[in-house]
Design a protein around this motif. Structure first.
Motif, mmCIF file in Angstrom:
data_model
loop_
_atom_site.group_PDB
_atom_site.id
_atom_site.type_symbol
_atom_site.label_atom_id
_atom_site.label_comp_id
_atom_site.label_asym_id
_atom_site.label_seq_id
_atom_site.Cartn_x
_atom_site.Cartn_y
_atom_site.Cartn_z
ATOM 1 N N ALA A 99 0.874 -1.179 0.000
ATOM 2 C CA ALA A 99 0.000 0.000 0.000
ATOM 3 C C ALA A 99 0.910 1.228 0.000
ATOM 4 O O ALA A 99 1.822 1.329 0.818
ATOM 5 C CB ALA A 99 -0.888 0.006 1.240
ATOM 6 N N HIS A 100 0.672 2.126 -0.935
ATOM 7 C CA HIS A 100 1.631 3.231 -1.097
ATOM 8 C C HIS A 100 0.988 4.404 -1.822
ATOM 9 O O HIS A 100 -0.081 4.267 -2.428
ATOM 10 C CB HIS A 100 2.841 2.749 -1.908
ATOM 11 C CG HIS A 100 2.499 2.424 -3.334
ATOM 12 N ND1 HIS A 100 1.831 1.274 -3.706
ATOM 13 C CD2 HIS A 100 2.675 3.129 -4.481
ATOM 14 C CE1 HIS A 100 1.637 1.274 -5.002
ATOM 15 N NE2 HIS A 100 2.124 2.396 -5.518
ATOM 16 N N THR A 101 1.671 5.539 -1.786
ATOM 17 C CA THR A 101 1.407 6.620 -2.728
ATOM 18 C C THR A 101 2.591 6.665 -3.686
ATOM 19 O O THR A 101 3.707 6.285 -3.327
ATOM 20 C CB THR A 101 1.279 7.979 -2.013
ATOM 21 O OG1 THR A 101 2.465 8.206 -1.233
ATOM 22 C CG2 THR A 101 0.062 8.004 -1.104
ATOM 23 N N ASP A 102 2.360 7.127 -4.918
ATOM 24 C CA ASP A 102 3.434 7.160 -5.900
ATOM 25 C C ASP A 102 4.437 8.261 -5.551
ATOM 26 O O ASP A 102 4.105 9.231 -4.870
ATOM 27 C CB ASP A 102 2.861 7.359 -7.303
ATOM 28 C CG ASP A 102 2.093 6.125 -7.773
ATOM 29 O OD1 ASP A 102 2.097 5.105 -7.051
ATOM 30 O OD2 ASP A 102 1.488 6.184 -8.859
ATOM 31 N N ASN A 103 5.658 8.065 -6.042
ATOM 32 C CA ASN A 103 6.750 8.948 -5.640
ATOM 33 C C ASN A 103 6.541 10.373 -6.156
ATOM 34 O O ASN A 103 6.244 10.579 -7.330
ATOM 35 C CB ASN A 103 8.080 8.405 -6.164
ATOM 36 C CG ASN A 103 8.473 7.124 -5.457
ATOM 37 O OD1 ASN A 103 8.212 6.982 -4.271
ATOM 38 N ND2 ASN A 103 9.084 6.202 -6.183
ATOM 39 N N PHE A 125 -3.577 6.739 -1.350
ATOM 40 C CA PHE A 125 -2.999 5.407 -1.186
ATOM 41 C C PHE A 125 -3.716 4.393 -2.074
ATOM 42 O O PHE A 125 -4.926 4.505 -2.312
ATOM 43 C CB PHE A 125 -3.091 4.970 0.279
ATOM 44 C CG PHE A 125 -1.988 5.507 1.133
ATOM 45 C CD1 PHE A 125 -0.772 4.842 1.205
ATOM 46 C CD2 PHE A 125 -2.150 6.693 1.834
ATOM 47 C CE1 PHE A 125 0.264 5.335 1.988
ATOM 48 C CE2 PHE A 125 -1.123 7.200 2.619
ATOM 49 C CZ PHE A 125 0.089 6.516 2.694
ATOM 50 N N HIS A 126 -2.958 3.399 -2.528
ATOM 51 C CA HIS A 126 -3.547 2.337 -3.352
ATOM 52 C C HIS A 126 -2.700 1.079 -3.200
ATOM 53 O O HIS A 126 -1.557 1.139 -2.741
ATOM 54 C CB HIS A 126 -3.656 2.777 -4.816
ATOM 55 C CG HIS A 126 -2.386 3.331 -5.389
ATOM 56 N ND1 HIS A 126 -1.936 4.613 -5.123
ATOM 57 C CD2 HIS A 126 -1.462 2.777 -6.204
ATOM 58 C CE1 HIS A 126 -0.800 4.826 -5.757
ATOM 59 N NE2 HIS A 126 -0.468 3.726 -6.415
ATOM 60 N N GLN A 127 -3.282 -0.050 -3.579
ATOM 61 C CA GLN A 127 -2.635 -1.342 -3.324
ATOM 62 C C GLN A 127 -3.201 -2.383 -4.280
ATOM 63 O O GLN A 127 -4.426 -2.519 -4.393
ATOM 64 C CB GLN A 127 -2.908 -1.758 -1.866
ATOM 65 C CG GLN A 127 -2.279 -3.078 -1.458
ATOM 66 C CD GLN A 127 -2.423 -3.354 0.020
ATOM 67 O OE1 GLN A 127 -3.448 -3.022 0.622
ATOM 68 N NE2 GLN A 127 -1.409 -3.979 0.603
#
Ligand SMILES: [Fe+2]
Length: 320
Positions: free
Chosen positions: A108-112, A190-192
């Motif tokens: 699970a992250h946000t893009d850089n 956030f997305h995963q």
């Protein structure tokens, strides 16, 4: 103060002729394991990578023939204009993910993030991310729209996203995903990626030298070959195929000119952080000569922590 984006927009029937995408995929094979190039210390003979393959079709120095199908897709461009209420959309990246047999989710992250004058070519990634989470550099941020397009429906392979912020439950795009695209703000949201089948053998691992490509017999099957041995073979439509698109966004040409002329140097970054750190009453200060110092990274990151989205699923990349 971080402002979370509004929910992404779902488009249907995005690509008129899927065969054109299959040909693009074939022409640009083979695909290599995600992260292989920035894990140079990985043992080239050890199976430590999941079957998550990636290739770039467009970036600053590359545009493979036919990538215009995605790069300048008019409905996606218009969705980005509408989403941001912006006139100027500058597409700059297209890349492809092919996945199979991931028993757990992606991270699970946000893009850089990128900022005018600061990106991964000249600034450590931890610092870019801390700049984003601090909220101190919003004025310099390069707003980027993202589209994710899915080619097919496979076992699993859903997409979780947190359109209401990381402290609200996620939503999931899953089931009927073929030829849909989600257009929105993957840098603020956030997305995963969910687990991807087949699930009968858990997460299968390959070495960084593995390659994913059509089989020589032109049957429509694709195979993962690792050190000369076929490790996996299946029709392409049983593999999770997604195409990602990114574009810079400006409200209008005047704003574009102003923002592009207003760039950040590393001393600017340190000065802005130091002023805020002083106001917060902490003794932490930037040391420009030691930007990779683990002590500095830990101290600054502790002041400006990243959010952690609730209800995120365990990732294949979590420490064991
Ligand atoms: Fe992402």
């Amino acid at each position: 103060m971080i402002r979370y984006s509004k929910p992404p927009v779902l488009l249907h029937d995005v690509i008129e002729e899927i065969g054109s995408v299959v040909r693009l995929l074939e022409h640009n094979a083979p695909y290599t394991p995600l992260g292989g190039w920035y894990r140079p210390d990985a043992d080239p003979d050890a199976p430590t990578f999941p079957m998550w393959f990636q290739n770039d079709w467009v970036h600053a120095d590359l545009r493979v023939p036919g990538a215009e199908l995605f790069l300048f897709h008019e409905r996606v461009m218009q969705a980005a204009r509408d989403f941001y209420d912006a006139q100027v959309i500058v597409p700059h990246s297209v890349y492809v993910n092919l996945m199979a047999a991931l028993a757990k989710s992606g991270p699970a992250h946000t893009d850089n993030p990128r900022f005018h004058g600061r990106d991964r070519s000249n600034t450590p990634m931890w610092l870019l991310r801390t700049m984003f989470w601090s909220g101190l550099f919003d004025h310099y941020a390069i707003v980027q729209a993202t589209s994710i397009w899915w080619m097919n429906d496979v076992e699993g392979g859903g997409f979780m996203y947190w359109p209401d912020g990381p402290d609200k439950p996620p939503r999931e795009h899953v089931g009927t995903m073929a030829n849909t695209a989600l257009v929105g703000d993957n840098h603020g949201m956030f997305h995963q990626v969910g687990p991807v089948g087949p699930f009968d053998q858990g997460t299968r691992l390959v070495t960084p030298r593995a390659e994913f490509a059509p089989t020589p017999d032109r049957s429509g099957d694709w195979a993962i070959t690792d050190h000369g041995t076929v490790r996996y073979q299946a029709p392409l439509d049983q593999c999770r195929v997604s195409v990602l698109w990114k574009a810079d966004v400006y409200r209008n040409e005047q704003e574009q000119r102003q923002q592009m002329a207003n760039t950040l140097s590393i001393p600017d970054v340190a000065r802005i952080f130091d002023r805020d750190l002083e106001q917060r009453g902490t003794d932490v200060r930037f040391d420009l000569d030691h930007l990779e110092d683990p002590g500095l990274i830990a101290a600054v990151s502790a002041v400006y922590p990243e959010a952690t989205p609730i209800d995120k699923a365990p990732s294949i990349f979590d420490a064991a």
